[in-house]
Design a protein around this motif. Sequence first.
Motif, PDB file in Angstrom:
ATOM      1  N   ASP A   1       7.000  69.941  55.749  1.00 33.57           N
ATOM      2  CA  ASP A   1       6.386  71.211  55.370  1.00 33.57           C
ATOM      3  C   ASP A   1       4.885  71.237  55.630  1.00 33.57           C
ATOM      4  O   ASP A   1       4.215  72.214  55.280  1.00 33.57           O
TER       5      ASP A   1
ATOM      6  N   ASN B   1      10.135  62.171  48.598  1.00 37.63           N
ATOM      7  CA  ASN B   1      10.990  61.209  49.286  1.00 37.63           C
ATOM      8  C   ASN B   1      10.473  60.854  50.671  1.00 37.63           C
ATOM      9  O   ASN B   1      11.201  60.243  51.457  1.00 37.63           O
TER      10      ASN B   1
ATOM     11  N   ASP C   1       4.415  65.706  55.880  1.00 44.89           N
ATOM     12  CA  ASP C   1       5.861  65.821  55.752  1.00 44.89           C
ATOM     13  C   ASP C   1       6.361  67.016  56.557  1.00 44.89           C
ATOM     14  O   ASP C   1       5.600  67.667  57.286  1.00 44.89           O
TER      15      ASP C   1
ATOM     16  N   ASP D   1       6.694  66.170  49.871  1.00 44.92           N
ATOM     17  CA  ASP D   1       8.053  65.675  49.643  1.00 44.92           C
ATOM     18  C   ASP D   1       7.967  64.294  48.973  1.00 44.92           C
ATOM     19  O   ASP D   1       7.458  63.342  49.564  1.00 44.92           O
TER      20      ASP D   1
ATOM     21  N   ASN E   1       1.285  63.120  51.693  1.00 39.18           N
ATOM     22  CA  ASN E   1       1.560  62.364  50.476  1.00 39.18           C
ATOM     23  C   ASN E   1       0.268  61.650  50.081  1.00 39.18           C
ATOM     24  O   ASN E   1       0.085  60.464  50.338  1.00 39.18           O
TER      25      ASN E   1
ATOM     26  N   THR F   1      15.041  62.541  52.126  1.00 37.92           N
ATOM     27  CA  THR F   1      13.862  63.087  52.791  1.00 37.92           C
ATOM     28  C   THR F   1      14.216  64.350  53.567  1.00 37.92           C
ATOM     29  O   THR F   1      15.190  64.374  54.315  1.00 37.92           O
ATOM     30  N   ARG F   2      13.408  65.392  53.387  1.00 33.40           N
ATOM     31  CA  ARG F   2      13.602  66.633  54.123  1.00 33.40           C
ATOM     32  C   ARG F   2      13.044  66.486  55.539  1.00 33.40           C
ATOM     33  O   ARG F   2      12.069  65.773  55.751  1.00 33.40           O
TER      34      ARG F   2
END
Length: 205
Positions: free
Chosen positions: A81, A97, A79, A95, A85, A49-50
């Motif tokens: 960014d 993840n 997320d 993302d 989701n 995950t970022r």
Amino acid sequence: MVQPLGYLKESASQTAGPYVHIGCTPNFTGIHGVYDHDLGSGSLVNEQTRGERITIRGRVIDGAGTALRDALVEIWQADADGFYNSPSETRGKADPNFFGWARCPGDMETGEFVFETIKPGRVPFRDGRLMAPHVNFWIVARGINLGLNTRMYFSDETQANAEDPILARIEHKVRVPTLVGKRDGDTVTFDIYLQGENETIFFDI
């Protein structure tokens, strides 16, 4: 043709408890074998995950200052960014993840809820202005007829919070701090007050 007034009457509302945990988190209550794990339980992240890892901790506190021990809390957020989701996300790709949603029952002794997540990115308001990083909360418990919705902003985002279009709409500015989680390292503490002097602002959505 006009329908008779008694044809479709509104059903009476009922509180979520004490059966909310049995239906939503059976493993937590000791009922095993229904699901391998409770839906939404655990971390929102994995090793890929970022974003900046954080832990959100808090309690749901009643008007007498006592932490509820049977609250169920859900969160959803963007997320790192600023993408959700969700199938309705059209601005970009979230993302893969990062799950973006989780559910946590309060500890039956302390009432504490805990979420392992990442700090969200900024999301645009409907007029294009960027909102400050925030996490959406939904709370149910015995005695609450309708789920309560609120947000948690971050104490280390002073400038972004000052520019946030939702916070700007709050008339009584002294209540804005009820929506701000206190950041200490990688832990953010956010207690939700149902009533009283520090009552959290809830949203009608």
